[in-house]
Design a protein around this motif. Structure first.
Motif, PDB file in Angstrom:
ATOM      1  N   ALA A  45       0.819  -1.216   0.000  1.00 27.63           N
ATOM      2  CA  ALA A  45       0.000   0.000   0.000  1.00 27.63           C
ATOM      3  C   ALA A  45       0.853   1.268   0.000  1.00 27.63           C
ATOM      4  N   ALA A  46       2.124   1.148   0.367  1.00 29.69           N
ATOM      5  CA  ALA A  46       2.994   2.324   0.463  1.00 29.69           C
ATOM      6  C   ALA A  46       3.160   3.034  -0.877  1.00 29.69           C
ATOM      7  N   ALA A  47       2.944   2.322  -1.966  1.00 32.79           N
ATOM      8  CA  ALA A  47       3.068   2.953  -3.285  1.00 32.79           C
ATOM      9  C   ALA A  47       2.042   4.070  -3.460  1.00 32.79           C
ATOM     10  N   THR A  48       0.856   3.890  -2.876  1.00 26.67           N
ATOM     11  CA  THR A  48      -0.188   4.909  -3.009  1.00 26.67           C
ATOM     12  C   THR A  48      -0.503   5.607  -1.693  1.00 26.67           C
ATOM     13  N   ASP A  49      -0.108   4.980  -0.575  1.00 29.79           N
ATOM     14  CA  ASP A  49      -0.404   5.552   0.743  1.00 29.79           C
ATOM     15  C   ASP A  49       0.797   5.350   1.673  1.00 29.79           C
ATOM     16  N   PRO A  50       1.884   6.108   1.463  1.00 27.26           N
ATOM     17  CA  PRO A  50       3.084   5.913   2.278  1.00 27.26           C
ATOM     18  C   PRO A  50       2.859   6.199   3.757  1.00 27.26           C
ATOM     19  N   GLY A  51       1.862   6.998   4.067  1.00 25.88           N
ATOM     20  CA  GLY A  51       1.575   7.322   5.461  1.00 25.88           C
ATOM     21  C   GLY A  51       1.113   6.121   6.260  1.00 25.88           C
ATOM     22  N   LEU A  52       0.467   5.180   5.603  1.00 20.65           N
ATOM     23  CA  LEU A  52      -0.015   3.978   6.278  1.00 20.65           C
ATOM     24  C   LEU A  52       1.158   3.194   6.854  1.00 20.65           C
ATOM     25  N   ARG A  53       2.180   2.955   6.033  1.00 21.27           N
ATOM     26  CA  ARG A  53       3.358   2.234   6.507  1.00 21.27           C
ATOM     27  C   ARG A  53       4.117   3.061   7.537  1.00 21.27           C
ATOM     28  N   ALA A  54       4.190   4.368   7.330  1.00 22.25           N
ATOM     29  CA  ALA A  54       4.889   5.224   8.283  1.00 22.25           C
ATOM     30  C   ALA A  54       4.224   5.190   9.653  1.00 22.25           C
ATOM     31  N   GLU A  55       2.890   5.168   9.677  1.00 21.36           N
ATOM     32  CA  GLU A  55       2.172   5.189  10.952  1.00 21.36           C
ATOM     33  C   GLU A  55       2.141   3.830  11.644  1.00 21.36           C
ATOM     34  N   PHE A  56       1.931   2.763  10.874  1.00 22.55           N
ATOM     35  CA  PHE A  56       1.687   1.458  11.486  1.00 22.55           C
ATOM     36  C   PHE A  56       2.780   0.424  11.240  1.00 22.55           C
ATOM     37  N   GLY A  57       3.705   0.685  10.347  1.00 23.28           N
ATOM     38  CA  GLY A  57       4.671  -0.312   9.900  1.00 23.28           C
ATOM     39  C   GLY A  57       5.538  -0.951  10.959  1.00 23.28           C
ATOM     40  N   ASP A  58       5.769  -0.268  12.074  1.00 27.16           N
ATOM     41  CA  ASP A  58       6.622  -0.837  13.121  1.00 27.16           C
ATOM     42  C   ASP A  58       5.814  -1.518  14.227  1.00 27.16           C
ATOM     43  N   ARG A  59       4.492  -1.601  14.069  1.00 26.41           N
ATOM     44  CA  ARG A  59       3.644  -2.192  15.117  1.00 26.41           C
ATOM     45  C   ARG A  59       2.792  -3.347  14.605  1.00 26.41           C
ATOM     46  N   LEU A  60       3.133  -3.923  13.492  1.00 28.39           N
ATOM     47  CA  LEU A  60       2.295  -4.947  12.879  1.00 28.39           C
ATOM     48  C   LEU A  60       2.294  -6.246  13.670  1.00 28.39           C
ATOM     49  N   PRO A  61       1.189  -6.953  13.640  1.00 20.98           N
ATOM     50  CA  PRO A  61      -0.068  -6.658  12.974  1.00 20.98           C
ATOM     51  C   PRO A  61      -0.896  -5.628  13.741  1.00 20.98           C
ATOM     52  N   VAL A  62      -1.726  -4.902  12.994  1.00 19.98           N
ATOM     53  CA  VAL A  62      -2.633  -3.928  13.582  1.00 19.98           C
ATOM     54  C   VAL A  62      -4.050  -4.280  13.140  1.00 19.98           C
ATOM     55  N   VAL A  63      -4.962  -4.347  14.103  1.00 18.25           N
ATOM     56  CA  VAL A  63      -6.369  -4.598  13.807  1.00 18.25           C
ATOM     57  C   VAL A  63      -7.089  -3.255  13.769  1.00 18.25           C
ATOM     58  N   LEU A  64      -7.782  -3.014  12.655  1.00 16.58           N
ATOM     59  CA  LEU A  64      -8.611  -1.821  12.526  1.00 16.58           C
ATOM     60  C   LEU A  64     -10.071  -2.253  12.608  1.00 16.58           C
ATOM     61  N   LEU A  65     -10.821  -1.585  13.447  1.00 14.66           N
ATOM     62  CA  LEU A  65     -12.263  -1.801  13.531  1.00 14.66           C
ATOM     63  C   LEU A  65     -12.925  -0.536  13.012  1.00 14.66           C
ATOM     64  N   ASP A  66     -13.674  -0.693  11.941  1.00 11.24           N
ATOM     65  CA  ASP A  66     -14.346   0.446  11.303  1.00 11.24           C
ATOM     66  C   ASP A  66     -13.350   1.555  10.956  1.00 11.24           C
ATOM     67  N   GLY A  67     -12.160   1.137  10.515  1.00  9.11           N
ATOM     68  CA  GLY A  67     -11.149   2.088  10.067  1.00  9.11           C
ATOM     69  C   GLY A  67     -10.302   2.724  11.152  1.00  9.11           C
ATOM     70  N   ARG A  68     -10.553   2.345  12.408  1.00  7.04           N
ATOM     71  CA  ARG A  68      -9.788   2.926  13.521  1.00  7.04           C
ATOM     72  C   ARG A  68      -8.984   1.835  14.214  1.00  7.04           C
ATOM     73  N   GLU A  69      -7.805   2.213  14.692  1.00 12.41           N
ATOM     74  CA  GLU A  69      -6.952   1.243  15.366  1.00 12.41           C
ATOM     75  C   GLU A  69      -7.665   0.656  16.580  1.00 12.41           C
ATOM     76  N   HIS A  70      -7.670  -0.656  16.638  1.00  7.38           N
ATOM     77  CA  HIS A  70      -8.326  -1.362  17.740  1.00  7.38           C
ATOM     78  C   HIS A  70      -7.285  -2.047  18.630  1.00  7.38           C
TER      79      HIS A  70
END
Length: 86
Positions: A45-70
């Motif tokens: 996804a970083a090709a189109t949304d680099p912010g996603l990897r920047a925000e969550f990339g060091d904490r994987l896996p991340v569960v999103l519920l309704d688009g928000r970090e759970h």
């Protein structure tokens, strides 16, 4: 099972063992609510949304519920079930 309008997404990356385990857990939990969890590979996804990897990339896996970090690293099953029941 309920008529849920929730969405559950797992942020992941290739080769992540914790991500594989989390997805297996999510499939079991979400099946009880009639939900199919989605996945997003943050590296792809970083090709189109680099912010996603920047925000969550060091904490994987991340569960999103309704688009928000759970939760991250582990699936918080009791909390997720409670939130999916709402």
């Amino acid at each position: 099972m309920s008529d849920s309008t929730h969405s559950v997404t797992l942020l992941t990356r290739a080769g992540c063992g914790l991500c594989t385990t989390a997805l297996e857990q999510l499939r079991v939990i979400c099946a009880d609510y009639g939900i199919e969890p989605g996945t997003v590979d943050v590296d792809a996804a970083a090709a189109t949304d680099p912010g996603l990897r920047a925000e969550f990339g060091d904490r994987l896996p991340v569960v999103l519920l309704d688009g928000r970090e759970h939760s991250y690293f582990d699936v918080d099953e009791p909390r997720l079930r409670a939130d999916l029941s709402r």
